[in-house]
Design a protein around this motif. Structure first.
Motif, PDB file in Angstrom:
ATOM      1  N   TYR A 191      -4.754   2.289  -6.037  1.00  0.00           N
ATOM      2  CA  TYR A 191      -3.512   1.513  -6.086  1.00  0.00           C
ATOM      3  C   TYR A 191      -3.398   0.626  -4.854  1.00  0.00           C
ATOM      4  CZ  TYR A 191       1.373   0.302  -5.500  1.00  0.00           C
ATOM      5  OH  TYR A 191       2.522  -0.393  -5.279  1.00  0.00           O
ATOM      6  N   SER A 249      -5.952  -2.275  -5.216  1.00  0.00           N
ATOM      7  CA  SER A 249      -5.709  -3.239  -6.291  1.00  0.00           C
ATOM      8  C   SER A 249      -4.381  -3.982  -6.130  1.00  0.00           C
ATOM      9  CB  SER A 249      -5.740  -2.533  -7.656  1.00  0.00           C
ATOM     10  OG  SER A 249      -4.720  -1.548  -7.734  1.00  0.00           O
ATOM     11  N   ARG A 250      -3.436  -3.393  -5.410  1.00  0.00           N
ATOM     12  CA  ARG A 250      -2.115  -4.017  -5.262  1.00  0.00           C
ATOM     13  C   ARG A 250      -1.827  -4.425  -3.822  1.00  0.00           C
ATOM     14  NH1 ARG A 250       1.070  -2.242  -9.623  1.00  0.00           N
ATOM     15  NH2 ARG A 250      -0.318  -1.884 -11.397  1.00  0.00           N
ATOM     16  N   SER A 251      -2.853  -4.600  -3.025  1.00  0.00           N
ATOM     17  CA  SER A 251      -2.646  -4.884  -1.598  1.00  0.00           C
ATOM     18  C   SER A 251      -1.851  -6.170  -1.377  1.00  0.00           C
ATOM     19  CB  SER A 251      -3.992  -4.963  -0.873  1.00  0.00           C
ATOM     20  OG  SER A 251      -4.804  -5.984  -1.439  1.00  0.00           O
ATOM     21  N   GLU A 308       0.297  -7.599  -3.464  1.00  0.00           N
ATOM     22  CA  GLU A 308       1.671  -7.360  -3.903  1.00  0.00           C
ATOM     23  C   GLU A 308       2.447  -6.591  -2.853  1.00  0.00           C
ATOM     24  OE1 GLU A 308       3.945  -5.600  -7.888  1.00  0.00           O
ATOM     25  OE2 GLU A 308       1.896  -4.995  -7.433  1.00  0.00           O
ATOM     26  N   LEU A 315       9.535  -3.112  -5.686  1.00  0.00           N
ATOM     27  CA  LEU A 315       8.438  -2.275  -6.159  1.00  0.00           C
ATOM     28  C   LEU A 315       8.949  -0.912  -6.616  1.00  0.00           C
ATOM     29  CD1 LEU A 315       5.682  -3.027  -3.466  1.00  0.00           C
ATOM     30  CD2 LEU A 315       6.104  -4.158  -5.660  1.00  0.00           C
ATOM     31  N   GLN A 322       3.251   3.966  -6.536  1.00  0.00           N
ATOM     32  CA  GLN A 322       4.034   2.802  -6.108  1.00  0.00           C
ATOM     33  C   GLN A 322       5.340   3.219  -5.464  1.00  0.00           C
ATOM     34  OE1 GLN A 322       3.688  -0.803  -8.333  1.00  0.00           O
ATOM     35  NE2 GLN A 322       5.902  -1.073  -8.462  1.00  0.00           N
TER      36      GLN A 322
END
Length: 233
Positions: A17, A20-22, A24, A177, A189
């Motif tokens: 997570y 892949s979401r750095s 965001e 988030l 998240q």
């Protein structure tokens, strides 16, 4: 494969997570810091003249403190609803609400700091020819800095937490988030955004504490002198 499985199994801690979401996470953190910093700075700019007004006119002290306290007790949903016709669904809506919430802390601490300045310090400055403006900026304000900075630290930490409420209008930084993750209870998240909020609050408090120590070196001198005094343990 194990890293990817943590997304499927919905683990609280998931390295995939974070990878892949750095971007965001970075964007949400930057927005959170920006909203918090602007809100606190505007709050300080509004609170300072209010505190001066309350100190200069004792009749206004009660109303000013009472008004800021009432503003602080208004629930965030109600506050944003009242401000919505003026600002729409914008960052200005969230910032204005956060400014109003910060006033009760900032005004009280600024006023307390100014009132705690020893009268003999004022008299000595007046005897040296200091006018009201010079007396305020060169004598009273420096001596009131510890109380002022304490209020600023509290207001900043409080604003970091309250900024998440802005997610109801899509301007909540890390709160966005958290809100997005709640319907599916996306654990990684929720945890990551929550931990980042805590880290931001701690970092802001430590930063302001460092600024306070730089601006008030005499407080460290007094502390060392007290520690070195005979009988000190």
């Amino acid at each position: 494969m194990a890293g990817q499985n943590c997304l499927v199994t919905n683990d609280w801690i998931c390295g995939e997570y974070l990878r892949s979401r750095s971007q965001e996470l970075a964007d949400a953190t930057v927005q959170h810091i920006w909203i918090t910093a602007v809100s606190v700075l505007i709050g300080l700019a509004v609170a300072f003249p209010l505190a001066l007004l309350a100190r200069r006119s004792p009749r206004l002290t009660g109303p000013v403190l009472g008004l800021t306290t009432v503003l602080y007790t208004i629930p965030s949903l109600a506050m944003f609803s009242l401000l919505l016709p003026f600002f729409g669904l914008s960052a200005a809506l969230v910032i204005t609400g956060l400014v109003l919430y910060s006033l009760t802390i900032l005004v009280r601490n600024i006023l307390a700091g100014l009132e705690a300045v020893p009268e003999e310090a004022r008299e000595a400055a007046r005897g040296m020819g200091y006018g009201p403006a010079r007396l305020l900026w060169e004598v009273e304000l420096p001596l009131a800095l510890p109380a002022l900075m304490a209020g600023l630290r509290i207001a900043t930490v409080s604003t970091v937490a309250l900024t998440t409420v802005g997610s109801i209008v899509g301007r909540g930084g890390l709160g966005n988030l958290i809100e997005d993750a709640l319907p599916s209870f996306f654990k990684a998240q929720v945890l990551t955004a929550s931990v980042l909020c805590v880290l931001l609050a701690v970092a802001a408090d430590l930063l302001l504490l460092g600024v306070q120590r730089l601006l008030t070196p005499w407080t460290r001198i007094r502390t060392r002198a007290a520690a070195a005094a005979p009988g000190a343990r």
